[in-house]
Design a protein around this motif. Structure first.
Motif, PDB file in Angstrom:
ATOM      1  N   ASN A  63      -9.788   5.015  -1.980  1.00 24.90           N
ATOM      2  CA  ASN A  63     -11.190   5.608  -2.292  1.00 24.90           C
ATOM      3  C   ASN A  63     -12.177   5.074  -1.370  1.00 24.90           C
ATOM      4  OD1 ASN A  63     -10.294   8.067  -3.688  1.00 24.90           O
ATOM      5  ND2 ASN A  63     -11.031   7.021  -5.753  1.00 24.90           N
ATOM      6  N   THR A  64     -11.972   3.507  -1.278  1.00 27.48           N
ATOM      7  CA  THR A  64     -12.750   2.843  -0.283  1.00 27.48           C
ATOM      8  C   THR A  64     -13.046   3.651   0.820  1.00 27.48           C
ATOM      9  OG1 THR A  64     -11.978   0.804  -1.439  1.00 27.48           O
ATOM     10  CG2 THR A  64     -13.161   0.421   0.649  1.00 27.48           C
ATOM     11  N   GLU A  93       0.757  -1.208  -0.031  1.00 29.21           N
ATOM     12  CA  GLU A  93      -0.081  -0.001  -0.076  1.00 29.21           C
ATOM     13  C   GLU A  93       0.911   1.297   0.174  1.00 29.21           C
ATOM     14  OE1 GLU A  93      -2.030   2.073  -0.573  1.00 29.21           O
ATOM     15  OE2 GLU A  93      -3.774   1.930   0.848  1.00 29.21           O
ATOM     16  N   ALA A 134     -21.872   2.331   0.257  1.00 29.95           N
ATOM     17  CA  ALA A 134     -23.176   2.001  -0.220  1.00 29.95           C
ATOM     18  C   ALA A 134     -22.753   1.000  -1.362  1.00 29.95           C
ATOM     19  CB  ALA A 134     -23.884   3.348  -0.879  1.00 29.95           C
TER      20      ALA A 134
HETATM   21  C1  LIG Z   1     -16.047  10.399  -1.529  1.00 30.74           C
HETATM   22  C2  LIG Z   1     -16.338   9.053  -2.260  1.00 30.74           C
HETATM   23  C3  LIG Z   1     -17.518   8.404  -1.915  1.00 30.74           C
HETATM   24  C4  LIG Z   1     -17.845   7.215  -2.737  1.00 30.74           C
HETATM   25  N1  LIG Z   1     -18.888   6.488  -2.547  1.00 30.74           N
HETATM   26  C5  LIG Z   1     -19.184   5.224  -2.958  1.00 30.74           C
HETATM   27  C6  LIG Z   1     -20.199   4.212  -2.361  1.00 30.74           C
HETATM   28  O1  LIG Z   1     -20.858   4.787  -1.309  1.00 30.74           O
HETATM   29  N2  LIG Z   1     -20.267   3.339  -3.076  1.00 30.74           N
HETATM   30  C7  LIG Z   1     -19.401   2.919  -3.967  1.00 30.74           C
HETATM   31  O2  LIG Z   1     -19.784   1.768  -4.786  1.00 30.74           O
HETATM   32  N3  LIG Z   1     -18.447   3.388  -4.411  1.00 30.74           N
HETATM   33  C8  LIG Z   1     -18.340   4.522  -3.925  1.00 30.74           C
HETATM   34  N4  LIG Z   1     -17.011   5.620  -4.469  1.00 30.74           N
HETATM   35  C9  LIG Z   1     -16.186   4.974  -5.260  1.00 30.74           C
HETATM   36  C10 LIG Z   1     -15.521   3.841  -4.578  1.00 30.74           C
HETATM   37  O3  LIG Z   1     -14.712   4.495  -3.777  1.00 30.74           O
HETATM   38  C11 LIG Z   1     -14.226   3.109  -5.670  1.00 30.74           C
HETATM   39  O4  LIG Z   1     -15.170   2.616  -6.864  1.00 30.74           O
HETATM   40  C12 LIG Z   1     -13.851   1.788  -4.937  1.00 30.74           C
HETATM   41  O5  LIG Z   1     -13.532   2.166  -3.497  1.00 30.74           O
HETATM   42  C13 LIG Z   1     -12.380   1.520  -5.703  1.00 30.74           C
HETATM   43  O6  LIG Z   1     -11.872   0.456  -4.881  1.00 30.74           O
HETATM   44  P1  LIG Z   1     -10.502   0.108  -5.528  1.00 30.74           P
HETATM   45  O7  LIG Z   1     -10.002  -0.891  -4.619  1.00 30.74           O
HETATM   46  O8  LIG Z   1     -10.591  -0.163  -6.973  1.00 30.74           O
HETATM   47  O9  LIG Z   1      -9.490   1.473  -5.483  1.00 30.74           O
HETATM   48  P2  LIG Z   1      -8.977   2.098  -3.961  1.00 30.74           P
HETATM   49  O10 LIG Z   1     -10.122   2.034  -3.060  1.00 30.74           O
HETATM   50  O11 LIG Z   1      -8.881   3.827  -4.218  1.00 30.74           O
HETATM   51  O12 LIG Z   1      -7.730   1.409  -3.627  1.00 30.74           O
HETATM   52  C14 LIG Z   1      -6.572   1.857  -4.421  1.00 30.74           C
HETATM   53  C15 LIG Z   1      -5.446   1.870  -3.641  1.00 30.74           C
HETATM   54  O13 LIG Z   1      -4.177   1.797  -4.298  1.00 30.74           O
HETATM   55  C16 LIG Z   1      -3.232   2.220  -3.631  1.00 30.74           C
HETATM   56  N5  LIG Z   1      -2.258   2.606  -4.512  1.00 30.74           N
HETATM   57  C17 LIG Z   1      -2.248   3.786  -5.499  1.00 30.74           C
HETATM   58  N6  LIG Z   1      -0.932   3.798  -6.182  1.00 30.74           N
HETATM   59  C18 LIG Z   1      -0.205   2.633  -5.473  1.00 30.74           C
HETATM   60  C19 LIG Z   1       1.013   2.047  -5.830  1.00 30.74           C
HETATM   61  N7  LIG Z   1       1.898   2.454  -6.705  1.00 30.74           N
HETATM   62  N8  LIG Z   1       1.582   0.978  -5.144  1.00 30.74           N
HETATM   63  C20 LIG Z   1       0.886   0.628  -3.994  1.00 30.74           C
HETATM   64  N9  LIG Z   1      -0.368   0.969  -3.642  1.00 30.74           N
HETATM   65  C21 LIG Z   1      -0.933   2.034  -4.488  1.00 30.74           C
HETATM   66  C22 LIG Z   1      -3.855   3.533  -2.946  1.00 30.74           C
HETATM   67  O14 LIG Z   1      -3.323   4.142  -2.082  1.00 30.74           O
HETATM   68  C23 LIG Z   1      -5.101   3.028  -2.572  1.00 30.74           C
HETATM   69  O15 LIG Z   1      -5.106   2.407  -1.332  1.00 30.74           O
HETATM   70  C24 LIG Z   1     -16.832   6.493  -3.802  1.00 30.74           C
HETATM   71  C25 LIG Z   1     -15.767   7.316  -3.898  1.00 30.74           C
HETATM   72  C26 LIG Z   1     -15.427   8.459  -3.288  1.00 30.74           C
HETATM   73  C27 LIG Z   1     -13.959   9.158  -3.397  1.00 30.74           C
END
Ligand SMILES: Cc1cc2nc3c(=O)[nH]c(=O)nc-3n(C[C@H](O)[C@H](O)[C@H](O)COP(=O)(O)OP(=O)(O)OC[C@H]3O[C@@H](n4cnc5c(N)ncnc54)[C@H](O)[C@@H]3O)c2cc1C
Length: 496
Positions: free
Chosen positions: A45-46, A35, A52
């Motif tokens: 973003n999670t 991470e 929801a």
């Molecule tokens: C304010 C807000 C509210 C939202 N509300 C909702 C909701 O209620 N319901 C819903 O379904 N979706 C919601 N979303 C969208 C949702 O957050 C995302 O679709 C989802 O969380 C994406 O998950 P992910 O695991 O792909 O990415 P993320 O949760 O963003 O995780 C990506 C991770 O990768 C890490 N990372 C990045 N680059 C590197 C690297 N080079 N090396 C190691 N680690 C790295 C980051 O630090 C991060 O921890 C919301 C988003 C925001 C911003």
């Protein structure tokens, strides 16, 4: 110390990554998570979400199975309805204008309920989204818009549940560990290069799962791919999603896929900071616009605020706001609907004005032409079909007539003081373009061949969302494809 080798390396520690880690572990693989963020900002973003999560369910019995805490009294006073797989398919097709990849949508929809139950089995808890997704009418709540459930404790609760599940399953998370390149040769992917606490090193592995988000926090890529003006958007969530995982995969030969010029973006407080603030979470969003109107600097309406339930419009209206002069808008409400405004309208850090007359209100809207704003409101008021009853729980058809910019549902006149207005700008959530994957979440190269040892899940997968997005699908797709990617990676690692 980072281990020098393991079976599966997962890049990122958001929802998609952690689901991948758990499912790879189920296959017996030794798994580590890298991470980029320090521990206090981890979870991507999670962590900023309300948690929801959209999934197909056939009725209250499915919800009972997922949420055994649901009481008989709650069930008696609530119409949970159903959200069938067919409705989920229809929503994905409609909002993406039939662009979404049918195979990916099939996996998303068909795996949605089983994946929720899988999470439940791993100790995750869920709860109905009263208030935001259901209003009380005639003493009964009715859920609408296909979005009924959120993670216990919202996004922070979900990240904490992942942390605990990882600890129970011997999955180590390394913070301040930024993956920078894939180790690869003609035989495939063999691990990652990492900058861990300021030192560059390598971790060799049999499989790598990329789940490090999109490129929404990279203003240079935003401008390059989304277009001019996107450098001016505010970022709703983490500052760490700068497209690293996508770049690393493309550098190793992966194929780009999906709507690279598209993104999820919403109305977000005009004075919010450059990136998300974990203390505020999603509180800068302003999602009750279907009950009011929005006007721009010219004092004009520019969008159908009531085109659909907010779940189906909010993710595309941020881009519409970005296109307005000065990249901002004011949302205006009167006393008749202020009790329906979501809790985010009552936070301390809000850009809000109030007045007892419309004349006074328009004078307080910074940077807006007041005379035109007043004329716009008068024309709007005159166009509302007040003979059609207002009902916030259904698309009520209470509309305007004769306006060049119509409002199709929930059109209420603005005539009952006090009047309130909220200033919003564009807040980008995540980007839609990403990597091409197979049904096993294996990354595909530019010649169409799978890249042995490379898997992807979450925001950095392309092909699922185009133009728009049904609310709550980001967490679901992260969970579904994270679980698939982890299973595939874990199996491949065992075979190797
Ligand atoms: C304010 C807000 C509210 C939202 N509300 C909702 C909701 O209620 N319901 C819903 O379904 N979706 C919601 N979303 C969208 C949702 O957050 C995302 O679709 C989802 O969380 C994406 O998950 P992910 O695991 O792909 O990415 P993320 O949760 O963003 O995780 C990506 C991770 O990768 C890490 N990372 C990045 N680059 C590197 C690297 N080079 N090396 C190691 N680690 C790295 C980051 O630090 C991060 O921890 C919301 C988003 C925001 C911003």
């Amino acid at each position: 110390m980072l281990p020098q080798d393991c079976d599966v390396v997962v890049v990122g520690a958001g929802n998609a990554a952690m689901c991948a880690a758990l499912s790879a572990r189920e296959q017996g693989a030794r798994v580590i998570v890298l991470e980029r963020a320090p521990e206090g900002e981890a979870g991507g973003n999670t962590r900023f979400t309300a948690g929801a999560i959209r999934f197909a369910y056939d009725g209250v019995d499915d919800l009972r199975a997922l949420m055994p805490d649901l009481s008989e009294e709650e069930i008696a006073r609530t119409d949970f309805g159903q959200y069938t797989a067919e409705q989920f398919f229809d929503d994905m097709a409609r909002v993406t204008e039939n662009r979404a990849d049918p195979d990916l949508v099939e996996l998303l929809v068909r795996h949605s309920k089983p994946t929720m139950m899988w999470l439940r089995g791993k100790g995750f808890r869920f709860t109905p989204i009263y208030g935001r997704q259901a209003f009380k009418v005639d003493d009964r709540f009715k859920f609408w818009g296909g979005l009924t459930v959120e993670a216990w404790g919202g996004g922070p609760g979900l990240v904490e549940a992942h942390r605990k599940a990882a600890a129970r399953n011997d999955i180590r998370i390394f913070h301040q560990a930024r993956a920078s390149a894939l180790l690869h040769d003609d035989d495939g992917i063999h691990g990652v290069e990492v900058r861990y606490r300021g030192k560059t090193c390598s971790v060799r592995s049999r499989a790598v799962v990329l789940a490090s988000g999109g490129f929404e926090s990279n203003p240079e890529w935003r401008t390059r791919y989304l277009g001019p003006g996107w450098d001016l958007a505010k970022v709703r969530g983490t500052r760490f999603n700068t497209g690293d995982g996508i770049r690393m995969a493309l550098d190793a030969g992966a194929a780009p896929r999906g709507n690279w010029s598209g993104c999820h973006a919403v109305g977000w407080d005009r004075n919010a900071p450059e990136f998300g603030d974990l203390a505020v979470g999603d509180g800068f969003q302003k999602h009750s616009y279907p009950f009011g109107i929005m006007i721009n600097a010219n004092g004009e309406r520019f969008v159908d605020e009531g085109a659909d339930f907010r779940n189906y419009t909010y993710a595309k209206y941020g881009a519409v706001i970005l296109r307005q002069p000065g990249q901002f808008a004011w949302q205006i409400f009167d006393r008749k609907v202020t009790h329906l405004l979501r809790d985010e309208y009552r936070i301390k850090q809000v850009t809000r004005v109030q007045a007892d007359s419309l004349e006074a209100l328009v004078g307080r809207l910074d940077d807006v032409n007041p005379a035109q704003a007043l004329a716009t409101i008068a024309a709007y008021n005159a166009a509302v079909r007040t003979d059609i009853p207002f009902n916030p729980n259904v698309k009520d058809g209470r509309r305007t007539e004769g306006l060049s910019q119509p409002k199709s549902n929930w059109a209420n006149t603005l005539d009952s003081p006090p009047f309130e207005a909220y200033a919003v700008s564009c807040g980008i959530t995540f980007t839609f373009g990403g990597l091409r994957i197979t049904n096993d979440a294996q990354v595909v190269d530019t010649d169409g061949a799978v890249m042995p040892g490379l898997y992807a899940a979450g925001e950095l997968v392309g092909g699922l969302f185009y133009f728009n997005y049904p609310g709550g699908t980001g967490l679901m797709s992260g969970a579904v494809f994270g679980r698939i990617a982890g299973t595939s990676a874990g199996r491949a690692a065992r075979r190797a």
